[in-house]
Design an enzyme around this catalytic site. Sequence first.
Site, PDB file in Angstrom:
ATOM      1  N   LYS A   9      48.257  39.739  48.007  1.00 46.49           N
ATOM      2  CA  LYS A   9      48.373  41.191  47.821  1.00 46.49           C
ATOM      3  C   LYS A   9      48.813  41.814  49.138  1.00 46.49           C
ATOM      4  O   LYS A   9      48.168  41.643  50.168  1.00 46.49           O
ATOM      5  CB  LYS A   9      47.034  41.784  47.389  1.00 46.49           C
ATOM      6  N   ASP A  16      47.309  51.859  51.382  1.00 45.59           N
ATOM      7  CA  ASP A  16      46.793  52.228  50.065  1.00 45.59           C
ATOM      8  C   ASP A  16      46.071  53.566  50.122  1.00 45.59           C
ATOM      9  O   ASP A  16      44.917  53.651  50.532  1.00 45.59           O
ATOM     10  CB  ASP A  16      45.840  51.145  49.545  1.00 45.59           C
ATOM     11  N   LYS A  52      42.238  58.357  47.204  1.00 41.62           N
ATOM     12  CA  LYS A  52      40.965  58.015  47.830  1.00 41.62           C
ATOM     13  C   LYS A  52      40.424  59.216  48.597  1.00 41.62           C
ATOM     14  O   LYS A  52      41.192  59.961  49.208  1.00 41.62           O
ATOM     15  CB  LYS A  52      41.159  56.858  48.824  1.00 41.62           C
ATOM     16  N   ARG A 106      45.969  44.616  41.557  1.00 38.76           N
ATOM     17  CA  ARG A 106      46.103  43.685  40.430  1.00 38.76           C
ATOM     18  C   ARG A 106      47.470  43.813  39.755  1.00 38.76           C
ATOM     19  O   ARG A 106      47.953  42.858  39.160  1.00 38.76           O
ATOM     20  CB  ARG A 106      44.962  43.927  39.430  1.00 38.76           C
TER      21      ARG A 106
END
Length: 502
Positions: free
Chosen positions: A265, A270, A277, A351
Site C-alpha cells: 500500500k 492520506d 480525517k 484496500r
Amino acid sequence: MTALTLSTAGAATLRADVLVVGVAKSGKALVVAPGAEAVDTAFDGRLAAVLETLGASGAEGEATKLPAPAGLKAPVVLAVGLGAAPEDGESFGAETLRRAAGTAARVLTGSKKAAFALPIASPEDASAIAEGALLGAYAYTAYQETGKDAKKPLAEVALLGAKPRDKAFKAAAERAQAVAEEINRARDLINMPPNDLTPAAFAAAAQAAGKEHGLKVQVLDEKALAKGGYGGILGVGVGSVNPPRLVRIAYTHPKAEKTLALVGKGITYDSGGISLKPAGHNETMKCDMSGAAAVFSTVVAAARLGLEVNVTGWLALAENMPSGSATRPGDVLRMYSGKTVEVLNTDAEGRLVLADALTRASEEHPDAIVDVATLTGAMVLALGDRTFGIMANDDDYRTAIHEIAEEVGEQSWPMPLPADLRKTMDSPTADMANMGVRMGGGLVAGLFLQEFVGEGIAWAHLDIAGPAFHEGAPYGYTPKGGTGSSVRTLVRLAERTAAGEL
C-alpha cells in the site's frame, strides 16, 4: 552512511573513539558480558563495581559512559544493558544483542568510530549486532541545516570477535549490512515530506534503484491505469493533483524455482478524502505508504543478496485528497478484477488500491502473495503500536510468517478471517462495499482483500499500522518516525522460499 568492519584486534588494542561492552543482571549482581574480558582486566576486575557505583543495573536499554583506564586505546567505555544474564551454557538472544547495539549506536551520535565488544558466539550474533548498530545509527536529516554544531550519525562500527576471515561471519556481516541499508531506505521514504514524495516521485525512486541493481521496473501512469481498468487505484487518486501510479519492480534469478509476489500500500498522503480525517489524526499520514516502502526495499535486498527466488514487488501509489473531483461516499468503482465496490468511506482507501494490485499480481500466478499495509486503526487498537497483525488464506502459511517474524525480531500476531464478517460488506448497489461492521474492522479489511486474490494462490496480509511509524522516544534500534517495519520478515521469507522451505 555508517560503515561496518570486522576487526581481528583485541578490545584493549583497537583505536576507536568509544569501546562498547555489555553488562547484564545475574540475580542482584551486575556482571560483565563475554567479549569485554580485556576491558574488565584494564579496570583491575572492577568494571562491574564501578558501573554499579554510577547507577548501572544492566537493564535493557540502559547505557552508561565512563572514562577508560590506562591499558585501553579507546578513551571512553560505553556499557549497555543486556537484561538478565542467560543460564549456563546458553547465549544472549539475537534480539537482545540487536537492541543493545542499537542503543549504543544512538547514544554515540557524533562519534567517528566505535568498537563493539559485545558477546559473539556465532555468525548469527555478529549479524544481530551489526544490524542493530547500523539501524540504531540511522538519522533522517535531509531537510535540516548542517552547521558546525550538528552531530552526524556514528560513522563507523567495528565488530570485535567476529572472525573476518571466516566465510560464515563475513557472509553474516554482508547480509546484515544489505538488510539494514534497505530498511534505512524504507525509513527515508517514509520520513520524506509528502509534498516531495508524490506517487510519481516514488515511482522515479523505484526506477532509479532498478537501474542500479538490475531490476525490471514498469510504471503505469494515470493514462495506462485508465486504459487498463484499474478503478480502485484511480478512484483513490482522482481527487489529487498528483496522479496515481502502479509500479511493478521485479528481481529474477536464473536458478529460481519459485516466485514470491509482494504488494504494498503506497498512499503517499492520506487526508481521508471526502471522509476527511479530523485534526490530530492526519499529521503523520505521510507514513501511509510504509507498506510500499517495505516491499520496494525487500525487492532490492533480494537482488543485493542474490537470492535464488523471483521476487516481484507491486507498489500501489496514490494520494488520497478531497476535491471537486474526488470519489464520494456512495460512489461505485469498477475494480481491475471487474468486481464493483460501493465506497461507503473514502478513508478506507488502502484496500481499494491493494485490491487492484492483488488482482494484477495474481495474473502472473506466483507461488505466494504477501501484501503489506498500514491498513487499519483497528489493528492498532487490537495489538498496540509495536506489533503487526498477520492474516492469511492458509493457516500453515500464516504460522510460518509469524515464526519468521519472531526469528528476525519483529513482533507480530496471527489474526483470523471470520467468515461471518464477510456478509457485513454486502451492498444493495454493488457487488460489495468497502466497509463492514466497525468491531473487528481489521479483520473485515483482510476479508475484503481476500476477495481479490487469485484462486489457489497462498496469500498473507500484514497490517503494519501500529509499528510502521514510531511517534515516541527512540528505543533500541528503533528511531522516531519511519521504522521500516516488516522488511526483515519479508527478506527472511524470501530466503526461506528460495531454500525450498515454503
